[in-house]
Design a protein around this motif. Structure first.
Motif, mmCIF file in Angstrom:
data_model
loop_
_atom_site.group_PDB
_atom_site.id
_atom_site.type_symbol
_atom_site.label_atom_id
_atom_site.label_comp_id
_atom_site.label_asym_id
_atom_site.label_seq_id
_atom_site.Cartn_x
_atom_site.Cartn_y
_atom_site.Cartn_z
ATOM 1 N N UNK A 1 -48.929 -97.193 22.084
ATOM 2 C CA UNK A 1 -48.622 -98.535 21.586
ATOM 3 C C UNK A 1 -48.056 -99.416 22.701
ATOM 4 N N UNK A 2 -47.162 -98.862 23.516
ATOM 5 C CA UNK A 2 -46.593 -99.628 24.625
ATOM 6 C C UNK A 2 -47.690 -100.024 25.610
ATOM 7 N N UNK A 3 -48.571 -99.102 25.932
ATOM 8 C CA UNK A 3 -49.674 -99.418 26.847
ATOM 9 C C UNK A 3 -50.508 -100.570 26.293
ATOM 10 N N UNK A 4 -50.872 -100.496 25.013
ATOM 11 C CA UNK A 4 -51.695 -101.540 24.398
ATOM 12 C C UNK A 4 -51.003 -102.901 24.408
ATOM 13 N N UNK A 5 -49.753 -102.931 23.985
ATOM 14 C CA UNK A 5 -49.027 -104.204 23.904
ATOM 15 C C UNK A 5 -48.774 -104.755 25.302
ATOM 16 N N UNK A 6 -48.418 -103.888 26.237
ATOM 17 C CA UNK A 6 -48.154 -104.343 27.602
ATOM 18 C C UNK A 6 -49.427 -104.876 28.258
ATOM 19 N N UNK B 1 -38.118 -94.315 25.647
ATOM 20 C CA UNK B 1 -38.243 -93.515 24.429
ATOM 21 C C UNK B 1 -39.593 -92.801 24.320
ATOM 22 N N UNK B 2 -40.487 -93.048 25.245
ATOM 23 C CA UNK B 2 -41.846 -92.501 25.144
ATOM 24 C C UNK B 2 -41.897 -90.979 25.254
ATOM 25 N N UNK B 3 -40.978 -90.359 25.969
ATOM 26 C CA UNK B 3 -40.990 -88.894 26.059
ATOM 27 C C UNK B 3 -40.634 -88.251 24.724
ATOM 28 N N UNK B 4 -39.641 -88.833 24.013
ATOM 29 C CA UNK B 4 -39.244 -88.270 22.720
ATOM 30 C C UNK B 4 -40.237 -88.642 21.622
ATOM 31 N N UNK B 5 -40.837 -89.804 21.738
ATOM 32 C CA UNK B 5 -41.775 -90.305 20.734
ATOM 33 C C UNK B 5 -43.116 -90.599 21.404
ATOM 34 N N UNK B 6 -43.955 -89.587 21.577
ATOM 35 C CA UNK B 6 -45.219 -89.782 22.309
ATOM 36 C C UNK B 6 -46.129 -90.860 21.718
ATOM 37 N N UNK C 1 -34.594 -97.037 16.297
ATOM 38 C CA UNK C 1 -35.770 -97.698 15.733
ATOM 39 C C UNK C 1 -35.734 -99.211 15.760
ATOM 40 N N UNK C 2 -34.606 -99.807 15.395
ATOM 41 C CA UNK C 2 -34.506 -101.276 15.383
ATOM 42 C C UNK C 2 -34.632 -101.848 16.790
ATOM 43 N N UNK C 3 -34.012 -101.189 17.745
ATOM 44 C CA UNK C 3 -34.101 -101.644 19.132
ATOM 45 C C UNK C 3 -35.538 -101.560 19.627
ATOM 46 N N UNK C 4 -36.185 -100.451 19.377
ATOM 47 C CA UNK C 4 -37.571 -100.276 19.822
ATOM 48 C C UNK C 4 -38.471 -101.325 19.181
ATOM 49 N N UNK C 5 -38.334 -101.516 17.889
ATOM 50 C CA UNK C 5 -39.156 -102.483 17.167
ATOM 51 C C UNK C 5 -38.960 -103.895 17.709
ATOM 52 N N UNK C 6 -37.709 -104.282 17.927
ATOM 53 C CA UNK C 6 -37.438 -105.628 18.438
ATOM 54 C C UNK C 6 -37.945 -105.780 19.866
ATOM 55 N N UNK C 7 -37.832 -104.732 20.663
ATOM 56 C CA UNK C 7 -38.358 -104.797 22.030
ATOM 57 C C UNK C 7 -39.874 -104.992 22.016
ATOM 58 N N UNK C 8 -40.569 -104.342 21.095
ATOM 59 C CA UNK C 8 -42.011 -104.577 20.961
ATOM 60 C C UNK C 8 -42.270 -106.036 20.590
ATOM 61 N N UNK C 9 -41.473 -106.591 19.690
ATOM 62 C CA UNK C 9 -41.648 -107.993 19.298
ATOM 63 C C UNK C 9 -41.447 -108.922 20.481
ATOM 64 N N UNK C 10 -40.396 -108.684 21.267
ATOM 65 C CA UNK C 10 -40.150 -109.523 22.437
ATOM 66 C C UNK C 10 -41.265 -109.383 23.463
#
Length: 188
Positions: free
Chosen positions: A152-157, A142-147, A112-121
């Motif tokens: 969210x990744x699509x939107x932020x990217x 992580x998208x396969x395990x957490x659909x 979770x912390x890694x994913x959250x920080x990657x979104x921030x970056x």
């Protein structure tokens, strides 16, 4: 310049303080090949030595682990904890590249912390494009395990690509295309 097989930590540090050439990084990689115990010391140096030695250590690790990623596995939790706290973007970028391209992150118990920080970056326009792309690639893993992450990744990217240089857009489009493909149910 030939390195003795019994390269010591202080000699490793001396090399890191020499310069940032690929030759020096390759010498360090050769030393780690001959003495695998140096890898742990190199990880420590990447986070504990001041700039530029710490960043040079991270670069040597990146070069080494793109060829031999399994050596990073025993240090994975320590590395992730430290990149989340690192203020040096070059250190984060070097480690994120290996995490994005070579490491099976499904082994992490608490990502979770890694994913959250990657979104921030990824969302931060002050972060350099390469770091942002590697952060997006880490999240994608992580998208396969957490659909829910996929949308969210699509939107932020997509938002990040609007304000970024062409270099980010090309890689970003590839990530978006991969996220848009139907998932193979047999893959893990």
């Amino acid at each position: 310049m030939n390195m003795p097989e019994s390269l010591k930590e202080n000699e490793l540090l001396k090399l890191l303080n020499t310069d940032s050439s690929r030759v020096i990084a390759d010498l360090i990689c050769d030393a780690v090949d001959k003495n695998p115990e140096l890898f742990g010391s190199l990880v420590q140096m990447s986070f504990n030595q001041p700039y530029p030695a710490g960043m040079r250590a991270a670069r040597a690790i990146q070069i080494y682990c793109l060829e031999k990623p399994d050596v990073m596995i025993p240090y994975l939790e320590e590395i992730i904890t430290n990149i989340l706290e690192s203020k040096t973007e070059g250190i984060r970028r070097n480690y994120l590249q290996v995490l994005a391209q070579k490491i099976d992150l499904n082994i992490l118990e608490e990502p979770g912390s890694l994913i959250s920080q990657c979104f921030d970056w990824l969302a931060d326009s002050k972060v350099k494009p390469a770091t942002r792309i590697y952060a997006a690639e880490v999240i994608k893993k992580f998208c396969n395990q957490e659909p829910d992450l996929k949308r969210e990744l699509i939107d932020v990217l997509e938002f990040a690509m609007e304000e970024c240089p062409v270099s980010l857009r090309g890689r970003g489009r590839k990530i978006l295309a991969a996220l848009s493909k139907p998932q193979d149910r047999n893959k893990k």
